[in-house]
Motif scaffolding. Structure first.
Motif, short mmCIF file in Angstrom:
data_model
loop_
_atom_site.label_atom_id
_atom_site.label_comp_id
_atom_site.label_asym_id
_atom_site.label_seq_id
_atom_site.Cartn_x
_atom_site.Cartn_y
_atom_site.Cartn_z
N GLY A 55 5.66 -9.98 -4.72
CA GLY A 55 4.26 -9.56 -4.73
C GLY A 55 3.92 -8.60 -3.60
N GLY A 56 4.93 -7.96 -3.06
CA GLY A 56 4.72 -7.02 -1.95
C GLY A 56 4.51 -5.59 -2.43
N TRP A 57 4.77 -4.63 -1.54
CA TRP A 57 4.57 -3.23 -1.91
C TRP A 57 5.41 -2.30 -1.03
N PHE A 58 5.47 -1.05 -1.44
CA PHE A 58 6.07 0.02 -0.62
C PHE A 58 4.95 0.91 -0.12
N ASP A 59 5.18 1.50 1.03
CA ASP A 59 4.25 2.53 1.50
C ASP A 59 5.03 3.47 2.42
N GLU A 60 4.37 4.53 2.84
CA GLU A 60 5.06 5.51 3.67
C GLU A 60 4.28 5.76 4.95
N CYS A 61 5.00 6.16 6.00
CA CYS A 61 4.37 6.49 7.28
C CYS A 61 4.81 7.89 7.69
#
Ligand code: F0G
Length: 381
Positions: free
Chosen positions: A286-292
Motif C-alpha cells: 500500500g505504499g508509493w513511489f515518488d521522486e526528489c
C-alpha cells in the motif's frame, strides 16, 4: 561482567532464516547490527508529531547496505565452488564485492561507469584488489554486459539479481522489528535497481508471517529461498515508499529511462533489475513511489549532517528528502512511525559534500594565537 557472545555477522545471527547449512563456510566481516537512530531535531522542524528513525547502513564494514547481501552472495558462491565473482556497479556493490572476495580469497571483477562513481568507492575496489573495468557507458550498460559475459565465463554474478543478495538484505527488516518491537508504519528507501526495497519487504513479510518454519514452495519474490511463502500475516507490516532521483526515476515515468542523470550517482540507474518485484512491493504494502530533485536530496543530506550529526551519501538522503516532503504535505499522517534507510556513508563521496559547503568557506589563518582567537570570536558573534 556477564559474558556476551561476540557479534559475528548476520549469517550467524539469522542462520535459521537464511539458506545456509551447518557446515557452510561463512564469509563475513561482521556486517549488519547497524544503529537505528531516532531523530531529535529534524522532526521538530516539520511541525508535525512524527517519530522518524534512520537505519544507518553506512556503518556496515564497507560503508553501505551492500555488505548484508554480499556476505550471503559470496558465501554461497564459495560454497558452490566459484573462484570469481563479477558485478556492474555505481560504486558500493563493487566496493563490497571487492572486500568480500578478498576475505574469501577469490577474484572480483567489477564494471563501473567511467567518471561516474564517487572517489571513496573507487578507492575501496582498488585497495581490495578487484579487477576494475571502467566502461564508457552507464550502469545499465554494465549490467547488460555482466549478464552476457557470465554466460561465457566461470564467474558468479553478485548483483542483486543473485537471489542470495536479497536474502542477506532482508535481515535489515528483522533488526528494525526486533528493536522497535513492531514494524514501523512507513519505511522509506532510495530506489535504484529496487533490490533493497524488495529485500526489506521479504524481510517484513517473513518476520510477521505466522509460519516460522522452513517452507518449500516458492514465494513470489525469492525463488524459494525465504520462509514467508505467502503464510498468514500476524504482525504489522509497513507501507513501503520508494524515492528516486528525478533524473533517474523510471518508476515515476512508468517506463525505463535511457540516459539517467543525478548528483546521487549511486542511484543513477534507468533500467532497474527488480522492476516487477518493486511494483508488487508497492501494491502489496500500500505504499508509493515518488521522486526528489537533486537540490532536495542535497538539502536533506546537509540537514541530517548539520542537525543530527549523521553523515550519509547523497543517494541515501533521498529517503529522508522524500519522507520530509510527504510528512509536511500530510501524505504520511501525524502519529506515524517512519524508518528511513540511510544506505551508504557520507565519506564515500567527499567531493560532493565539500562542494555543498561553499556558504561556509574554510578560513585559512596564520598558526598563531591572535588570528585563531579572532576567528573564533568572529564566528561566535
Ligand atoms: N543507495 C545506495 C548508497 C546505493 O549504492 C544503491 C545502489 C541504492 C541506494 C539503491 O539500491 O539498487 O537496491 O534499489 N547501488 C548499486 C551499486 C546499484 O552498484 O552500488 P537498489
Amino acid at each position: 561482567m556477564p559474558f556476551r557472545p561476540r557479534y559475528t555477522g548476520l549469517i550467524d545471527k539469522y542462520r535459521d532464516r537464511l539458506p545456509v547449512h551447518d557446515d557452510t563456510r561463512v564469509i563475513s566481516l561482521g556486517e549488519g547490527n547497524t544503529p537505528l537512530i531516532r531523530l531529535n531535531n529534524i522532526p521538530r522542524e516539520t511541525g508535525k508529531a512524527v517519530d522518524i528513525y534512520v537505519k544507518y547502513e553506512g556503518l556496515n564494514p564497507t560503508g553501505s547496505f551492500k555488505d548484508r547481501g554480499m556476505t550471503m552472495a559470496v558465501t554461497k558462491a564459495v560454497e558452490e565452488g566459484s573462484r570469481a565473482v563479477i558485478c556492474a556497479s555505481t560504486g558500493n556493490t563493487s566496493a563490497s564485492a571487492a572486500a568480500y572476495a578478498a576475505r574469501a580469497g577469490i577474484t572480483a571483477f567489477v564494471l563501473i561507469p567511467e567518471g561516474k562513481i564517487a572517489l571513496g568507492k573507487l578507492a575501496q575496489a582498488m585497495i581490495h584488489g578487484a579487477v576494475v573495468l571502467q566502461i564508457r557507458g552507464n550502469f545499465d550498460a554494465g549490467m547488460q554486459l555482466v549478464k552476457e559475459v557470465a554466460e561465457h565465463a566461470p564467474v558468479t554474478i553478485v548483483n542483486s539479481i543473485n537471489p542470495y543478495r536479497l536474502q542477506g538484505q532482508k535481515t535489515a527488516a528483522f533488526e528494525i522489528i526486533e528493536e522497535l518491537g513492531r514494524a514501523p508504519d512507513y519505511h522509506c528507501l532510495p530506489v535504484g535497481n529496487a533490490g533493497n526495497i524488495t529485500a526489506h519487504w521479504i524481510g517484513y513479510c517473513e518476520y510477521s508471517s505466522a509460519s516460522g518454519d522452513h517452507v518449500t514452495e516458492a514465494c513470489s519474490f525469492c525463488q524459494g529461498h525465504c520462509m514467508y511463502a505467502g503464510g498468514a500475516i500476524v504482525g504489522n507490516r509497513p507501507k513501503m515508499i520508494g524515492y528516486q532521483a528525478a533524473g533517474a526515476a523510471p518508476f515515476m515515468r512508468g517506463a525505463m529511462v535511457d540516459n539517467p542523470e543525478t548528483v546521487a550517482t549511486a542511484i543513477r540507474i534507468g533500467h532497474p533489475q527488480s522492476w516487477d518485484y518493486a511494483w508488487k512491493v508497492k501494491q502489496e504494502s500500500g505504499g508509493w513511489f515518488d521522486e526528489c530533485s537533486d537540490e532536495e536530496i542535497l538539502a536533506a543530506q546537509k540537514l541530517l549532517s548539520g542537525k543530527e550529526g549523521i553523515f550519509c551519501e547523497p543517494a541515501s538522503a533521498t529517503s529522508l528528502a522524500g519522507a520530509l516532503r510527504d510528512i509536511k504535505s500530510g501524505r504520511i499522517p501525524e502519529g506515524s512511525s517512519i524508518v528511513c534507510t540511510l544506505t551508504g556513508h557520507g565519506l564515500k563521496d567527499p567531493d560532493t559534500a565539500i562542494k555543498q559547503c561553499t556558504a561556509q568557506p574554510m578560513l585559512t589563518v596564520d598558526a598563531e594565537l591572535e588570528p585563531v582567537r579572532a576567528a573564533i570570536v568572529g564566528a561566535l558573534s
